[in-house]
Scaffold this motif. Structure first.
Motif, mmCIF file in Angstrom:
data_model
loop_
_atom_site.group_PDB
_atom_site.id
_atom_site.type_symbol
_atom_site.label_atom_id
_atom_site.label_comp_id
_atom_site.label_asym_id
_atom_site.label_seq_id
_atom_site.Cartn_x
_atom_site.Cartn_y
_atom_site.Cartn_z
ATOM 1 N N UNK A 21 -36.999 45.544 24.651
ATOM 2 C CA UNK A 21 -37.884 46.622 23.992
ATOM 3 C C UNK A 21 -37.392 47.952 24.609
ATOM 4 N N UNK A 22 -36.863 48.895 24.090
ATOM 5 C CA UNK A 22 -36.324 50.172 24.688
ATOM 6 C C UNK A 22 -37.290 51.364 24.676
ATOM 7 N N UNK A 23 -37.651 51.862 25.612
ATOM 8 C CA UNK A 23 -38.702 53.054 25.794
ATOM 9 C C UNK A 23 -38.179 54.298 25.632
ATOM 10 N N UNK A 24 -36.800 54.655 25.480
ATOM 11 C CA UNK A 24 -36.486 55.928 25.433
ATOM 12 C C UNK A 24 -35.363 55.783 24.188
ATOM 13 N N UNK A 25 -35.448 56.920 23.118
ATOM 14 C CA UNK A 25 -34.637 56.924 22.267
ATOM 15 C C UNK A 25 -33.625 57.866 22.513
ATOM 16 N N UNK A 26 -32.223 57.536 22.109
ATOM 17 C CA UNK A 26 -31.003 58.321 22.181
ATOM 18 C C UNK A 26 -31.369 59.349 21.013
ATOM 19 N N UNK A 27 -30.634 60.575 21.097
ATOM 20 C CA UNK A 27 -30.859 61.585 20.273
ATOM 21 C C UNK A 27 -30.459 61.244 18.611
ATOM 22 N N UNK A 28 -29.376 60.201 18.737
ATOM 23 C CA UNK A 28 -29.061 59.895 17.295
ATOM 24 C C UNK A 28 -30.215 59.126 16.732
ATOM 25 N N UNK A 29 -30.915 58.074 17.474
ATOM 26 C CA UNK A 29 -32.005 57.310 16.947
ATOM 27 C C UNK A 29 -33.016 58.347 16.856
ATOM 28 N N UNK A 30 -33.508 59.275 17.659
ATOM 29 C CA UNK A 30 -34.536 60.233 17.333
ATOM 30 C C UNK A 30 -34.365 60.997 16.102
ATOM 31 N N UNK A 31 -33.247 61.279 15.722
ATOM 32 C CA UNK A 31 -32.841 62.289 14.274
ATOM 33 C C UNK A 31 -33.241 60.973 13.204
#
Length: 84
Positions: free
Chosen positions: A1-11
């Motif tokens: 499980x990842x806790x930080x989103x990349x900008x593409x994922x955040x969008x």
């Protein structure tokens, strides 16, 4: 499980949130990302403004019957020529 989103994922999560398709965990991860990323905060703000603008536009559309009549008329015009 990842806790930080990349900008593409955040969008992507931002778009899902706009259409009420994002889950609670995704929303939480987006909030954390937006706290740290100025560019994504701007994207989210523009997304929200766009959604509000669209909802307040009171756009009228054709009914399915009207669309079908228009389509038939256009096809007739094309088949019979424009200047006949």
């Amino acid at each position: 499980m990842k806790f930080f989103l990349k900008c593409d994922d955040a969008a992507h999560v931002c778009d899902k949130t706009q259409y009420k398709e994002a889950g609670l965990f995704d929303k939480l991860m987006l909030k954390i990302h937006l706290l740290m990323c100025k560019l994504c905060r701007g994207y989210a703000k523009r997304n929200t403004k766009l959604t509000k603008t669209i909802h307040s536009a009171d756009i009228k559309t054709l009914s399915p019957e009207e669309k079908e009549r228009l389509k038939t008329r256009l096809q007739d015009e094309i088949e019979n020529g424009y200047n006949s």
